[in-house]
Design a protein around this motif. Structure first.
Motif, PDB file in Angstrom:
ATOM      1  N   ALA A 119     -39.223  21.545  -8.705  1.00 35.37           N
ATOM      2  CA  ALA A 119     -40.640  21.475  -8.350  1.00 35.37           C
ATOM      3  C   ALA A 119     -41.547  21.671  -9.550  1.00 35.37           C
ATOM      4  O   ALA A 119     -42.729  21.305  -9.505  1.00 35.37           O
ATOM      5  CB  ALA A 119     -40.952  22.514  -7.275  1.00 35.37           C
ATOM      6  N   SER A 120     -41.020  22.215 -10.628  1.00 34.31           N
ATOM      7  CA  SER A 120     -41.817  22.424 -11.834  1.00 34.31           C
ATOM      8  C   SER A 120     -42.103  21.128 -12.583  1.00 34.31           C
ATOM      9  O   SER A 120     -42.914  21.119 -13.511  1.00 34.31           O
ATOM     10  CB  SER A 120     -41.091  23.399 -12.769  1.00 34.31           C
ATOM     11  OG  SER A 120     -39.808  22.898 -13.120  1.00 34.31           O
ATOM     12  N   ASN A 145     -48.531  13.785  -8.040  1.00 38.21           N
ATOM     13  CA  ASN A 145     -49.074  15.139  -8.020  1.00 38.21           C
ATOM     14  C   ASN A 145     -50.386  15.207  -8.788  1.00 38.21           C
ATOM     15  O   ASN A 145     -51.328  15.906  -8.377  1.00 38.21           O
ATOM     16  CB  ASN A 145     -48.074  16.126  -8.623  1.00 38.21           C
ATOM     17  CG  ASN A 145     -46.748  16.138  -7.899  1.00 38.21           C
ATOM     18  OD1 ASN A 145     -45.726  15.705  -8.446  1.00 38.21           O
ATOM     19  ND2 ASN A 145     -46.721  16.603  -6.658  1.00 38.21           N
ATOM     20  N   HIS A 196     -38.673  17.386  -6.319  1.00 38.59           N
ATOM     21  CA  HIS A 196     -39.021  18.421  -5.342  1.00 38.59           C
ATOM     22  C   HIS A 196     -40.530  18.614  -5.268  1.00 38.59           C
ATOM     23  O   HIS A 196     -41.045  19.082  -4.231  1.00 38.59           O
ATOM     24  CB  HIS A 196     -38.328  19.731  -5.689  1.00 38.59           C
ATOM     25  CG  HIS A 196     -36.909  19.806  -5.210  1.00 38.59           C
ATOM     26  ND1 HIS A 196     -36.584  20.006  -3.889  1.00 38.59           N
ATOM     27  CD2 HIS A 196     -35.730  19.687  -5.880  1.00 38.59           C
ATOM     28  CE1 HIS A 196     -35.262  20.027  -3.753  1.00 38.59           C
ATOM     29  NE2 HIS A 196     -34.723  19.829  -4.938  1.00 38.59           N
ATOM     30  N   SER A 197     -41.251  18.262  -6.321  1.00 42.14           N
ATOM     31  CA  SER A 197     -42.707  18.371  -6.292  1.00 42.14           C
ATOM     32  C   SER A 197     -43.322  17.426  -5.260  1.00 42.14           C
ATOM     33  O   SER A 197     -44.499  17.582  -4.902  1.00 42.14           O
ATOM     34  CB  SER A 197     -43.290  18.079  -7.676  1.00 42.14           C
ATOM     35  OG  SER A 197     -42.908  16.795  -8.133  1.00 42.14           O
ATOM     36  N   ASP A 247     -40.735  18.299  -1.127  1.00 44.95           N
ATOM     37  CA  ASP A 247     -40.928  19.599  -0.476  1.00 44.95           C
ATOM     38  C   ASP A 247     -42.312  19.750   0.129  1.00 44.95           C
ATOM     39  O   ASP A 247     -42.638  20.805   0.688  1.00 44.95           O
ATOM     40  CB  ASP A 247     -40.692  20.734  -1.480  1.00 44.95           C
ATOM     41  CG  ASP A 247     -39.254  20.825  -1.952  1.00 44.95           C
ATOM     42  OD1 ASP A 247     -38.394  20.159  -1.346  1.00 44.95           O
ATOM     43  OD2 ASP A 247     -38.985  21.540  -2.938  1.00 44.95           O
ATOM     44  N   LYS A 248     -43.135  18.713   0.039  1.00 48.34           N
ATOM     45  CA  LYS A 248     -44.510  18.783   0.522  1.00 48.34           C
ATOM     46  C   LYS A 248     -44.713  17.753   1.642  1.00 48.34           C
ATOM     47  O   LYS A 248     -44.816  16.547   1.375  1.00 48.34           O
ATOM     48  CB  LYS A 248     -45.490  18.515  -0.626  1.00 48.34           C
ATOM     49  CG  LYS A 248     -45.425  19.551  -1.735  1.00 48.34           C
ATOM     50  CD  LYS A 248     -46.399  19.213  -2.855  1.00 48.34           C
ATOM     51  CE  LYS A 248     -46.354  20.273  -3.951  1.00 48.34           C
ATOM     52  NZ  LYS A 248     -47.274  19.941  -5.072  1.00 48.34           N
TER      53      LYS A 248
END
Length: 483
Positions: A142-143, A149, A211-212, A215-216
């Protein structure tokens, strides 16, 4: 750390665009004169909407020289806009290019192999220049941010449209960014491969690998099938491309379009429908891609958003060798006619890099050992076509650009000016020193005046040594305004 060689660009670059059909072009209104950028160069006119369509596995020679059955792409569309003769992929094979495009991450072992196991990257620890250490796996932590994003942070609407996604729910989750399953632990084996009922493949969708995004739920709601989704228990209906194009208010500012494994020119013989209307016709390659483009491009061009301030981009992920022996889809391999990636072939345009591309911390070369070569320095020359009201029809540029250039240009276009590897909003290797974003050779009709289509090559912008050099096109025919 990488620094932006051109300084902080807090303004929004506007992309140029030329209309594709005279009846559509005629509806456009002219815009005011050209402002100057902070470095004194002409600023591109403002663009509000972009559609990026990604096709597969074709070198410039195979696509834009008439070797194949794809007149719409190699002949018609360049007459409506700009042909980029020196546009390059960043690696081999597919997935590493998609990851570079949206995140600026360099190739890594498993994504160079199209991710044989859908699982989280290891170790996933930070490296210099915004990169990540990856010894295995394909799904980034996610980083690691993406362009999507960044658009979220700027409150810029976006959507990914993936043809066929969700047709077989057991293969991919259409409500969670099209992922093929959970990437935790051992992950999911062999996540990509078309079927007769479902030609979607996750490796051609940029969302499942971060994952960024996955996961949203709010972001995954923006990753939809090309034709949308009906409402089901627990899930509202999702509109598709055609429905969203009906009005400017419903059209995302940035749209990414992923055709299926037939329509993107990937498969030589399509597993399922190739949009020809003939159930017995399964020809793929550039023939099938042309059928897809002939359906989708006019839909976009007729839309209020495109006619207002839009730009269409048609890119390829990577270059494969010329297509002589096998016609439309399989590379020009020598030998007994069996296509084998270990068979030597004509790789002249398929294994080169541009723009001082760096290999990154995970591979010795960015391009992998493709086409029987011991080392390959890049993703090869693919070419690209851009269409918009601020691009002169029939123009050509020979300036070198690659996927990192594309990412940097999109970040600039949407006014992303903070964060990233350089502090100026550019992710990963999109922040590389000296990397050229799209310039006046691309945005070459700055007043947006409607122009008629013209034969490709009526205005050619030669490559220059520096982005500071003046653009001096070779013009063989005047631009003809639409009256």
């Amino acid at each position: 750390m990488l620094r932006n060689a051109f300084g902080r660009r807090g303004r929004r670059l506007a992309v140029a665009a030329t209309m594709a059909v005279a009846t559509i072009v005629a509806t456009l209104t002219a815009t005011s004169g050209t402002a100057l950028a902070g470095d004194g160069r002409p600023a591109a006119p403002r663009i509000g909407h972009v559609w990026t369509i990604i096709l597969e596995n074709k070198s410039y020679e195979s696509t834009f020289t008439g070797l194949n059955q794809n007149d719409y792409l190699w002949k018609t569309l360049p007459s409506y806009g700009l042909l980029l003769r020196q546009y390059y992929g960043t690696g081999h094979y597919s997935l590493d290019n998609y990851i570079s495009l949206v995140s600026g991450q360099s190739p890594a072992p498993d994504n160079q192999n199209d991710c044989p196991q859908y699982k989280d990257v290891q170790p996933g620890s930070p490296a210099v220049d915004g990169q990540v250490h990856v010894s295995s796996g394909c799904v980034y932590p996610a980083s690691v941010p993406t362009l999507f994003n960044q658009l979220d942070e700027k409150k810029v609407s976006w959507k990914i449209y993936a043809q066929d996604m969700g047709k077989t729910p057991s293969r991919e989750n259409a409500y969670q960014c099209g992922i093929p399953g959970s990437p935790t632990g051992a992950g999911v084996p062999d996540p990509s491969g078309a079927t007769a009922e479902d030609q979607y493949v996750a490796k051609h969708n940029p969302a499942p690998w971060f994952h960024s995004l996955i996961d949203k739920p709010a972001d995954c709601a923006r990753v939809v099938p090309l034709d949308g989704l009906p409402a089901t228990a627990g899930h509202p209906a999702a509109s598709g491309l055609a429905q969203d194009l009906a009005s400017e208010a419903t059209t995302p500012r940035f749209s990414w379009i992923t055709p299926d494994n037939c329509s993107d020119a990937h498969d030589a013989t399509c597993k399922g429908d190739n949009l020809s209307g003939d159930p017995n016709n399964h020809q793929g390659g550039l023939y099938a891609a042309d059928l897809f483009l002939q359906r989708v491009i006019p839909q976009i061009m007729k839309s209020p958003a495109f006619q207002h301030d839009g730009m269409i981009q048609i890119l390829f992920d990577e270059a494969f060798p010329p297509y002589k022996m096998y016609g439309n889809s399989i590379a020009d391999f020598t030998g007994n006619g069996t296509a084998s990636l270990n068979t030597p072939t004509d790789t002249a345009q398929s294994v080169v890099a541009c723009c001082n591309e760096l290999p990154g911390p995970n591979t010795a070369q960015p391009g992998f050992q493709a086409f029987g070569q011991d080392t390959t320095p890049g993703g090869g020359i693919t070419g690209a076509v851009f269409i918009s009201r601020f691009i002169r029809p029939g123009s050509v540029t020979d300036q070198p650009y690659n996927h990192y250039s594309w990412l940097r240009s999109m970040e600039d276009l949407y006014g992303i000016s903070h964060g990233g590897s350089d502090g100026d909003g550019h992710l990963g290797y999109a922040a590389a020193q000296g990397l050229r974003p799209f310039g006046p050779d691309v945005y070459n009709n700055p007043d947006g005046r409607a122009l008629r289509p013209a034969a490709s090559g009526t205005a050619v912008y030669p490559a220059t040594a520096s982005s500071q050099d003046a653009e001096n096109p070779v013009v063989t025919a005047p631009a003809v305004p639409v009256k």
